[in-house]
Scaffold this active site. Structure first.
Site, mmCIF file in Angstrom:
data_model
loop_
_atom_site.group_PDB
_atom_site.id
_atom_site.type_symbol
_atom_site.label_atom_id
_atom_site.label_comp_id
_atom_site.label_asym_id
_atom_site.label_seq_id
_atom_site.Cartn_x
_atom_site.Cartn_y
_atom_site.Cartn_z
ATOM 1 N N LYS A 171 -3.591 11.998 -3.262
ATOM 2 C CA LYS A 171 -2.661 12.238 -2.162
ATOM 3 C C LYS A 171 -1.309 12.721 -2.689
ATOM 4 C CE LYS A 171 -4.680 8.706 0.840
ATOM 5 N NZ LYS A 171 -5.491 9.475 1.791
ATOM 6 N N GLN A 204 0.750 6.470 1.070
ATOM 7 C CA GLN A 204 1.458 7.540 1.790
ATOM 8 C C GLN A 204 2.932 7.627 1.428
ATOM 9 O OE1 GLN A 204 -0.125 9.742 3.434
ATOM 10 N NE2 GLN A 204 -2.104 8.742 3.704
ATOM 11 N N ASP A 234 0.877 -1.171 0.000
ATOM 12 C CA ASP A 234 0.000 0.000 0.000
ATOM 13 C C ASP A 234 0.916 1.223 0.000
ATOM 14 O OD1 ASP A 234 -1.451 2.216 0.711
ATOM 15 O OD2 ASP A 234 -2.343 1.350 2.521
#
Lengths: 123, 414
Positions: free
Chosen positions: B230, B207, B204
């Site tokens: 993001k 971030q 993932d």
């Protein structure tokens, strides 16, 4: 914000009224807001269609804590019909605020939703 | 830091907004979604104003332009991650990408004899899909512990990989950078450990993609998922880079236009990889915006972006830990963190912290940040998180710190 953290709210948040548990409640209602980790549990002693005693406990922000504290005072002595009429406006009035941001609405509503279960229970 | 990066704040129109009686906006919620530079907004508008047409269909000028622009955008997005267009599957976001692996691969490859491993620090989007697919297939769902310092317990991972119960580990799903506590996980090492037992590795990257240079081949993973919004791109577009090994084993989840080869009443055959995973009209403008965001980040230089993020994290850790009654969550070692600093303030709920900070013009995130297992483990009811992007400054952090003093005074904390 300066409008939100009124003296009443801060007072109830830091010195919540009727905080604790009832030894033998007739009703126990739990309500959670998973998105912020808030939880309240209300303990009621109801006799002859009247709320005789109220205690509550929980964790939450200043708004949900103050709301629970105020609701616990407001519903003492009420009948089921009167609890049915309880809404956010009444609680906000007692808090001294006229509006609440959509992001904080849930905080205000958790205790109200908890005691409204009494309403559903009675139907 | 290079001058483009130093001066990039001016590229983000929203940052010049004033709120609450002319207080400058201090946006410290970039881990939830980043702001968008003007070049990205312009690229989206230009696409709709000049080139809008459906892709792969109309034999006309706009259709050709749109198709060309879509492919060029896909190439640029893939390149940003050190990959090629045929390794890229565009989705709406990281969540959808991870679900596509769960339902397009895991569902058909798991049984009671298999294990899926994830971790306690995952965002719900890299946790719940695996929990659910395990429930449906009977596979065992294992969760690697997080240490008191907020790091992954690699010894625990090793134990769960090298099993004595005869079960096979089929998949390891791990977050690159934690959205809640900022931990940067050694994903290259984890991929190597997982591949040794023959498991697929899903990362993932929601971030990490905004802050770190990513080279998909060097990660050694099978899937790297990301969200455009993001990383300075628009909402509604994201995707994943997928290894050939994984691509060949995946089945389509969405069926319909665009993903087919030939349709008859008896049988349908599917388009080549990876087109068979893109059913229906794609978000071309979204891809255009994301490609522009990738180009913009490349222009700022991702090595410098990483360096600058570390500077901000170091500065924030130092400033916030000096505030009385504040407890920082996660590792205090800035080399092990990226992108954000989350904290607790004694006796004040995170929602109230955020609300008072907002009155000072400071936007932070409060709650469990979609990491309930992590919050439950450490018994944090909710936390407050300040998170950064390329446009964040040390001045933003200073305003946050003085805002915390105001929170303390509102709630009578000495």
């Amino acid at each position: 914000m300066n409008d939100l953290y009124q003296e009443v709210i801060l007072d109830h948040a830091q010195h919540p009224r009727n905080f604790g548990v009832l030894q033998s409640p007739t009703h126990t209602f739990r309500e959670m807001n998973a998105s912020c980790g808030d939880m309240v549990e209300f303990y009621l002693l109801v006799q002859d269609n009247k709320i005789l005693e109220v205690k509550w406990r929980g964790v939450g922000c200043a708004i949900s804590t103050a709301s629970a504290s105020i609701v616990s005072e407001m519903i003492q002595g009420l009948s089921l019909e009167e609890v049915r009429k309880l809404d956010a406006i009444h609680v906000m009035k007692r808090m001294g605020i006229s509006t609440i941001a959509p992001t904080r609405e849930k905080c205000l509503m958790i205790p109200i939703k908890a005691v409204k279960q009494l309403d559903m229970d009675a139907k | 830091m290079n001058t483009q990066l130093q001066n990039c704040r001016a590229d983000f129109p929203i940052l010049s907004r004033e709120i609450h009686d002319q207080k400058p906006l201090v946006y410290l919620d970039s881990a939830a979604t980043s702001q968008k530079p003007k070049v990205v907004l312009d690229a989206i508008q230009e696409y709709y104003q000049l080139h809008n047409a459906n892709v792969h269909r109309g034999i006309h000028v706009l259709g050709d332009e749109s198709t060309h622009i879509f492919h060029e955008s896909r190439q640029r997005i893939a390149q940003f991650f050190g990959a090629t267009e045929n390794q890229l599957i565009l989705t709406r976001n990281t969540t959808e990408a991870l679900n596509l692996i769960a339902w397009g691969w895991a569902l058909d490859h798991l049984s009671e004899k298999d294990v899926v491993i994830t971790t306690e620090m995952e965002h719900h989007s890299n946790f719940v899909p695996w929990q659910e697919v395990c429930k449906r297939t009977g596979a065992k769902f294992e969760v690697v512990s997080v240490t008191q310092e907020g790091l992954l317990d690699l010894q625990d991972l090793s134990l769960k990989l090298h099993r004595k119960d005869g079960l096979r580990v089929k998949l390891v799903a791990v977050v690159h950078v934690s959205n809640a506590i900022g931990t940067r996980n050694p994903v290259e090492l984890i991929a190597k450990m997982a591949h040794e037992v023959g498991a697929m590795v899903v990362i993932d990257g929601a971030q990490s993609a905004p802050h770190l240079p990513i080279s998909f081949p060097s990660l050694g993973a099978d899937v790297f998922a990301f969200s455009g919004h993001k990383m300075l791109g628009p909402m509604g577009i994201g995707g994943m880079i997928v290894s050939q090994h994984m691509l060949e084993q995946m089945n389509p989840v969405l069926f319909g236009g665009g993903m087919i080869d030939e349709v008859t009443t008896d049988l349908t055959t599917y388009a080549d990889l990876p087109d068979r995973f893109i059913a229906g009209t794609p978000d071309v403008a979204g891809a255009v915006g994301l490609a522009k965001a990738c180009a913009y980040l490349t222009h700022l230089n991702m090595n410098d972006v990483e360096q600058y993020d570390r500077e901000l994290v170091v500065y924030t850790l130092e400033k916030i830990s000096a505030v009385e009654h504040v407890k920082i969550l996660g590792s205090l070692d800035s080399n092990k963190r990226v992108g954000s600093v989350a904290f607790l303030l004694d006796g004040v709920h995170a929602h109230d912290v955020a609300q008072v900070l907002d009155s000072e013009g400071v936007a932070v995130r409060s709650g469990h940040h979609c990491t309930m297992p992590l919050h439950r483990k450490f018994a944090w009811a909710a936390s407050t998180r300040a998170s950064f992007s390329v446009y964040s400054t040390k001045t933003d952090v200073d305003v946050l710190v003085s805002g915390l003093e105001k929170v303390k005074s509102v709630f009578n904390l000495g």
